[in-house]
Design a protein around this motif. Structure first.
Motif, mmCIF file in Angstrom:
data_model
loop_
_atom_site.group_PDB
_atom_site.id
_atom_site.type_symbol
_atom_site.label_atom_id
_atom_site.label_comp_id
_atom_site.label_asym_id
_atom_site.label_seq_id
_atom_site.Cartn_x
_atom_site.Cartn_y
_atom_site.Cartn_z
ATOM 1 N N UNK A 226 -60.233 27.061 -7.735
ATOM 2 C CA UNK A 226 -61.642 27.151 -8.130
ATOM 3 C C UNK A 226 -62.490 26.654 -6.956
ATOM 4 N N UNK A 227 -63.219 27.572 -6.346
ATOM 5 C CA UNK A 227 -63.913 27.284 -5.098
ATOM 6 C C UNK A 227 -65.416 27.512 -5.218
ATOM 7 N N UNK A 228 -65.765 28.670 -5.759
ATOM 8 C CA UNK A 228 -67.173 29.029 -5.869
ATOM 9 C C UNK A 228 -67.609 28.961 -7.327
ATOM 10 N N UNK A 229 -68.920 29.088 -7.524
ATOM 11 C CA UNK A 229 -69.457 29.061 -8.884
ATOM 12 C C UNK A 229 -68.812 30.151 -9.743
ATOM 13 N N UNK A 230 -68.589 31.309 -9.142
ATOM 14 C CA UNK A 230 -67.982 32.401 -9.912
ATOM 15 C C UNK A 230 -66.597 32.017 -10.424
ATOM 16 N N UNK A 231 -65.899 31.130 -9.681
ATOM 17 C CA UNK A 231 -64.569 30.701 -10.123
ATOM 18 C C UNK A 231 -64.668 29.809 -11.360
ATOM 19 N N UNK A 232 -65.754 29.039 -11.442
ATOM 20 C CA UNK A 232 -65.978 28.246 -12.659
ATOM 21 C C UNK A 232 -66.220 29.172 -13.846
ATOM 22 N N UNK A 233 -67.026 30.212 -13.631
ATOM 23 C CA UNK A 233 -67.246 31.207 -14.687
ATOM 24 C C UNK A 233 -65.911 31.803 -15.139
ATOM 25 N N UNK A 234 -65.102 32.164 -14.158
ATOM 26 C CA UNK A 234 -63.822 32.795 -14.477
ATOM 27 C C UNK A 234 -62.933 31.828 -15.252
ATOM 28 N N UNK A 235 -62.874 30.575 -14.788
ATOM 29 C CA UNK A 235 -62.032 29.586 -15.457
ATOM 30 C C UNK A 235 -62.492 29.363 -16.894
ATOM 31 N N UNK A 236 -63.805 29.284 -17.065
ATOM 32 C CA UNK A 236 -64.350 29.086 -18.420
ATOM 33 C C UNK A 236 -63.953 30.250 -19.335
ATOM 34 N N UNK A 237 -64.055 31.469 -18.806
ATOM 35 C CA UNK A 237 -63.699 32.634 -19.625
ATOM 36 C C UNK A 237 -62.212 32.634 -19.967
ATOM 37 N N UNK A 238 -61.382 32.235 -19.007
ATOM 38 C CA UNK A 238 -59.944 32.200 -19.265
ATOM 39 C C UNK A 238 -59.639 31.170 -20.356
ATOM 40 N N UNK A 239 -60.304 30.021 -20.286
ATOM 41 C CA UNK A 239 -60.093 28.989 -21.307
ATOM 42 C C UNK A 239 -60.546 29.485 -22.677
ATOM 43 N N UNK A 240 -61.728 30.094 -22.707
ATOM 44 C CA UNK A 240 -62.230 30.625 -23.985
ATOM 45 C C UNK A 240 -61.264 31.664 -24.556
ATOM 46 N N UNK A 241 -60.787 32.532 -23.673
ATOM 47 C CA UNK A 241 -59.841 33.555 -24.075
ATOM 48 C C UNK A 241 -58.603 32.936 -24.709
ATOM 49 N N UNK A 242 -58.075 31.916 -24.039
ATOM 50 C CA UNK A 242 -56.832 31.339 -24.532
ATOM 51 C C UNK A 242 -57.089 30.529 -25.799
ATOM 52 N N UNK A 243 -58.256 29.882 -25.873
ATOM 53 C CA UNK A 243 -58.585 29.133 -27.094
ATOM 54 C C UNK A 243 -58.727 30.049 -28.289
ATOM 55 N N UNK A 244 -59.286 31.235 -28.060
ATOM 56 C CA UNK A 244 -59.565 32.093 -29.198
ATOM 57 C C UNK A 244 -58.290 32.694 -29.770
ATOM 58 N N UNK A 245 -57.158 32.404 -29.118
ATOM 59 C CA UNK A 245 -55.870 32.792 -29.696
ATOM 60 C C UNK A 245 -55.385 31.751 -30.706
#
Lengths: 381, 381
Positions: A226-245
């Protein structure tokens, strides 16, 4: 999964300033679903039972922050160590704790193999950790690699292209890496100030000072840093994705609404909570959740499903009631539990399947988004 | 901004299979807010007035898809060209259209400078395009670069580290790139099948075959290439972020609610639409939006704000009314307009500022998320 009875510990450098991210907070302390990134990386290590100690190296001004994160999220086996002014100096500080055996409160055993991993790579799996540890045992050093996404080029002094590298022949060096402790520690002891100040690659030190050619292990895409702001966005989406399982919905349907309940089950492939707004019961559930410590790690979504079986066509919702739910939701949000309301109308003249589909879609949207602004709202299926 | 009167056109290779992404749809055709990624890249080129023609090169099976995207989103100055089996062959095909001047329906003028840009880098700005074009005019070739995020290493035949590159001396080669047309076309004409099949870097061809050392231009972080699923997440979040800066809210407040309106203005630093559910007016607004073509490019959020100034404490909302709004919202969604309801209670005994803050937070959440599942819901501030 225990890697051939070696003592394994880990060092997580978390001293970066995050200047590439923009913004004042170093990226390892940025919140994802309310929890700092570094806590995800620590959790990823901590859940691997064969990793004995986890050293998190942070810059002096963040030691208290890091200690409070460890306390808040109940991390175990973690020692916070003061970092140096560069990445290599920080890692070296982390390794010293084992070698010098003088950590303030407890004795840390020198491991046979040490893992080095970044605090800003939150999604590391046990599988790749095991692979690099096993390879390090055999080769002395090992590291995860990935194919290059862009061609790498060298520029001349005039700012023009000097040459480009053939992409297929090179790899990006990622984390985690693992080393026989004695090898990497010896490399750090021998290396120059120039190495410590300008180097970035531990595998390079092991090669240069200990003649150890690290084994390279193909990693998965989610090891990225996680380097740039976009990587934080991506990480957040991945977490949300996995949580919603991860849905756990509780049912206690009344006879009359069994059919609706059954269809909703089908749609959600799960259970549904359809209690009325029985404040007592909700409070009990909230208390249980709080005690479980689950809401600490991730915001929990609690959907109060209200089944309206009244045949009265002009059924209406009182604003007072809504205000009450909102107030309750605001209180409970402090415990990291997000409460939403969902009204399902069950009437003979209503197309039931459509209502049920709508309820399922709304439920999924609430679970997926975990939008803290929408708590206490009553959605109508 | 017109770059010193050179004729400039662009070639966008969009023939990739997106195998690194996982999933059946090549990434350039994946939808972000409902619109394919490639359309964002085309739009980024098309809004630059000094770019004459835009050649999009796609694999044979996607030609019809690409043509329908161009028609649907009203892209101008775009020609679809059949790609080859590799990236270089596709770019070459794109360039041939200018050189051979035999595009099916119209004549394309050979440009002095040609921009090459990826269809999967949607956020390219006019500024960097201008920089690479100017540099190409002067140096013959130019390309955007970025610092390396990871250390680059070479592996030996045994799968072990051979050597690592000093990160500071190398750069990642990104897009856009620009070339004097004659230089890049000559390079493609002279290069070998091996170059065409295994090469990835246009700057390399210009150097190898035309002795042209490309000028390297420092680009911004948002030039990155959408490669993995996480990059789609990141791109979607960036688009949502940028969209939520674009609010246009319409006011027509009644005397009695001017204070609430004023405070809401302050909170939103903007105007507020607070008409009651006057279906006619909403329909008019929807028609206007539809005619404007704005909803084609991005989903438009329309929030119907209802001010409840009744002093009646047991004010309630009829479900019938709610059902009507939902139905309307579902209809309008087909036009890519997302309708939500927001109820603001304005009563003497209510803490006004709190209500207004809540309304502003809900409005921002709706605008930011553009959640299609929540359309037609009435949220209560």
């Amino acid at each position: 999964m225990e890697p051939v009875s070696a003592a394994v510990s880990a060092v997580l450098p978390a001293g970066g300033s995050g200047e590439r991210l923009g913004g004042a907070t170093p990226k390892q302390f940025c919140g994802l679903q309310g929890r700092p990134l570094v806590s995800y990386a620590v959790r990823a290590m901590e859940r691997v039972s064969w990793i004995s100690d986890i050293i998190v190296v942070v810059s002096p001004e963040n030691i208290e922050t890091m200690k409070s994160i460890i306390e808040k999220y109940g991390h175990k086996r973690v020692t916070v160590v003061k970092g140096g002014i560069t990445r290599h100096r920080s890692i070296f500080n982390g390794l010293k704790v084992f070698a010098e055996n003088q950590s303030s409160n407890r004795l840390l055993q020198k491991p046979e193999v040490v893992i080095i991993h970044d605090a800003v790579r939150p999604f590391v799996e046990e599988d790749i950790l095991l692979k690099v540890v096993m390879a390090a045992k055999e080769h002395g050093a090992a590291g995860a690699i990935r194919p290059l996404v862009s061609t790498v080029i060298a520029s001349g002094e005039d700012g023009c292209l000097d040459h480009s590298l053939e992409r297929a022949r090179y790899r990006a060096s990622e984390m985690p890496q693992a080393f026989l402790f004695d090898i990497i520690y010896q490399a750090y002891q021998q290396c120059t100030d120039h190495d410590l100040d300008y180097g970035t690659e531990c595998l390079h030190l092991a090669l240069k000072y200990c003649k150890t050619n690290a084994k390279l292990v193909e990693g998965t895409a989610d090891l990225w840093k996680v380097t740039y702001k976009r990587d934080l966005y991506a990480a957040e989406s991945i977490i949300k994705d996995s949580l919603s399982q991860q849905i756990c919905i509780i049912t206690d349907v009344k006879e009359a609404v069994v059919q609706a309940g059954f269809l909703l089950h089908e749609s959600l492939k799960n259970q549904v909570k359809d209690k009325e707004y029985a404040t007592e019961e909700i409070q009990k559930l909230v208390d249980m959740l709080e005690k479980s410590n689950v809401p600490l790690l991730y915001p929990v979504v609690l959907i109060l499903v209200h089944l309206n079986i009244s045949e009265n066509i002009s059924f209406s919702i009182g604003l007072e009631e809504l205000t009450k739910i909102k107030k309750f939701a605001r209180e409970v949000k402090k415990k990291n539990i997000l409460v939403y309301g969902l009204l399902i109308q069950y009437k003979d003249h209503f197309p039931l399947q459509e209502t049920v589909n709508s309820a399922a879609a709304l439920t999924m949207a609430l679970i997926k988004d975990r939008n803290p602004e929408l708590i206490g709202q009553l959605l109508v299926a």
